[in-house]
Design an enzyme around this catalytic site. Structure first.
Site, short mmCIF file in Angstrom:
data_model
loop_
_atom_site.label_atom_id
_atom_site.label_comp_id
_atom_site.label_asym_id
_atom_site.label_seq_id
_atom_site.Cartn_x
_atom_site.Cartn_y
_atom_site.Cartn_z
N HIS A 274 8.54 -26.54 -2.00
CA HIS A 274 7.87 -27.63 -2.71
C HIS A 274 6.69 -27.14 -3.53
CE1 HIS A 274 10.24 -30.83 -0.72
NE2 HIS A 274 10.43 -29.84 0.13
N GLU B 33 0.82 -1.22 0.00
CA GLU B 33 0.00 0.00 0.00
C GLU B 33 0.85 1.26 0.00
OE1 GLU B 33 -2.96 0.24 3.11
OE2 GLU B 33 -4.46 -0.68 1.84
N LYS C 245 -14.26 0.34 -3.56
CA LYS C 245 -15.30 0.72 -2.58
C LYS C 245 -16.44 1.42 -3.29
CE LYS C 245 -12.27 1.46 1.39
NZ LYS C 245 -11.70 2.48 2.26
O1 PA5 Z 1 -3.18 1.33 5.90
C1 PA5 Z 1 -4.33 1.72 5.78
O2 PA5 Z 1 -4.63 2.91 5.96
C2 PA5 Z 1 -5.46 0.78 5.44
O3 PA5 Z 1 -5.02 -0.49 5.15
C3 PA5 Z 1 -6.45 0.71 6.58
O4 PA5 Z 1 -5.78 0.21 7.72
C4 PA5 Z 1 -7.64 -0.17 6.25
O5 PA5 Z 1 -8.22 0.20 5.05
C5 PA5 Z 1 -8.68 -0.09 7.36
O6 PA5 Z 1 -9.10 1.23 7.54
P1 PA5 Z 1 -9.83 1.70 8.84
O7 PA5 Z 1 -8.95 1.46 10.01
O8 PA5 Z 1 -10.13 3.14 8.62
O9 PA5 Z 1 -11.11 0.87 8.95
#
Ligand code: PA5
Length: 447
Positions: free
Chosen positions: A309, A288, A423
């Site tokens: 494996h 990310e 989303k």
């Molecule tokens: O790193 C990030 O910001 C995301 O992976 C969030 O942790 C994830 O989308 C969950 O978001 P939230 O904590 O707002 O529910």
């Protein structure tokens, strides 16, 4: 020294000249991080940098008290969260305790992670596992609006209220979210749930050392003082400015050097199955943070020798776009000696008297030499052992390396704009108010 970066297998892939050439870029990246020099690449989410020292001590005590209460009054803790709001906690519990923690937990609460999928099978199973036992819920969402955990929370809140009544159920709900924004915060305030804060300057995937990770980790009996102490040691250790004095910067630099030489995939490797969720945490952190603007090493993972494996053939002889980053441990959590067998029908007596950790070590040594011969650059991160202190150090090491690596790459390591696309489509297809037009367009495309 708990963590050591071992670059001895990189000789033919990364030269001292390569490192010298990239040093000014590392310094620039460090400037972005510490001096907020570049607004374009994002300078808002640097709060995790000093967290091991500056964390909220009052809240830390409340986390310990809540964890102690959960350990006393609950046979299960349901942790509801997705992405950065669950991976670190789950990784820590498996790393320090075991991936079989729930099977081994006798007088401790089992810890179930839900709200990280929308699978009715998974959620239904955990609901039925909780129906007849005392349980508590820790719902975690920085934004307080994420769909997957919101749905799971609605279901588990209902079960809690059916079992205990609204008032007592409220005493079993722990909310970790933003200090003032979001639906979850409003709900917590209205219902009087105990709340913990995801600090402003800490993004989801950098939040494991806040209440996000600490409450579930402590509820599973892991020593969070040791975890924070390890992270604090790491913060000090990787504060040095110069590339040659800072293994964390060296790792970030080496990843970028190899990426520029055509390597596209980094596989995090461990020979310990209890590292499996740590691999997942790493993948989210780097995936990310770096995967944007058409750039970034793709983070993948394997557990060896298991995956030798399944993936071993590709790694040895497939397309040469791979890097392996191997995390090794000096000491196993426990060991087993292989005994001599009078018949020796399996031909294994040459191993008599040897421990499994010794055999595992030889598997690592044999593999790293073979893969290096197969032109896969191998970076080794050596860790003393799989305990809370070492894990704190490792968490911080990867977080800092990721931020610096992302800045060297030329991306903002703290945003994730691409996650919004699915989303939007999902909301439109579900008929969420405000998404009508997009919904029509998508349904036409789906036929
Ligand atoms: O790193 C990030 O910001 C995301 O992976 C969030 O942790 C994830 O989308 C969950 O978001 P939230 O904590 O707002 O529910």
């Amino acid at each position: 020294m708990a963590i050591r970066l071992n670059c001895r297998y990189l000789d033919r892939f990364v030269s001292e000249e390569d490192l010298k050439a990239i040093a000014p870029e590392v310094d620039r990246a460090r400037g972005f991080l510490y001096e907020n020099r570049d607004k374009a690449l994002g300078n808002k989410y640097h709060g995790w940098l000093t967290l091991p020292r500056d964390y909220d001590k009052e809240e830390f005590s409340r986390i310990k008290a809540a964890a102690a209460k959960i350990r006393k009054d609950s046979k299960a803790l349901v942790v509801i969260g997705i992405g950065g709001s669950y991976l670190g906690a789950r990784a820590a519990i498996e790393f320090v305790r075991s991936k079989n923690y729930n099977l081994l937990a006798k007088d401790e609460p089992r810890v179930y992670f839900v709200g990280n999928s929308i699978s009715p099978t998974e959620i239904g199973e955990v609901l039925s596992l909780c129906r007849d036992v005392d349980f508590s819920v820790n719902v975690i969402s920085k934004s307080g609006t994420t769909t997957e955990p919101s749905i799971a929370f609605r279901l588990f809140k209902k079960l809690l209220e059916e079992k205990y009544g609204k008032k007592d159920a409220a005493g079993r709900i722990y909310v970790t979210t933003d200090k003032e924004r979001g639906t979850l915060k409003a709900l917590a305030d209205a219902q009087g749930y105990q709340t913990f804060v995801v600090p402003d300057g800490v993004g989801g995937r950098y939040s494991v050392l806040t209440a996000v990770g600490l409450l579930p980790i402590a509820a599973a009996g892991v020593d969070i003082d040791a975890l924070m102490a390890g992270a604090a040691a790491s913060m000090e250790k990787y504060a040095a400015h110069a590339l040659e004095d800072n293994d964390c910067y060296r790792y970030a630099a080496i990843r970028n050097i190899l990426y520029r030489k055509g390597k596209k995939i980094e596989m995090l490797v461990s020979y310990e199955p209890d590292h499996t969720l740590m691999n997942e945490w790493f993948k989210q952190l780097f995936g990310e943070s770096e995967g944007k603007d058409g750039k970034g090493l793709f983070p993948a993972s394997v557990i060896y020798s298991t995956d030798l494996h399944s993936m071993g053939q590709y790694v040895q002889q497939g397309e040469r776009h791979l890097i392996e980053t191997v995390v090794t441990f000096d000491e196993p959590k426990s060991d087993i000696v292989i005994e001599a067998d009078a018949d020796n029908a399996d031909g294994l007596n040459f191993l008599a008297g040897k421990t499994l950790s010794y055999v595992n070590r030889k598997a690592f040594e044999g593999t790293i030499l073979a893969h290096t011969d197969g032109n896969v650059p191998n970076i080794v991160i050596e860790v003393e052992k799989m305990d809370a202190y070492n894990l704190g150090e490792l968490f911080y090491f990867f977080e800092k390396a990721c931020a610096v690596s992302g800045y060297i790459l030329g991306v903002n390591p703290f945003d994730q704009p691409g996650v919004e696309s699915y989303k939007k489509n999902m909301f439109a297809l579900l008929g969420k108010p405000g998404y009508e037009e997009l919904g029509e367009e998508l349904r036409a495309r789906l036929g």
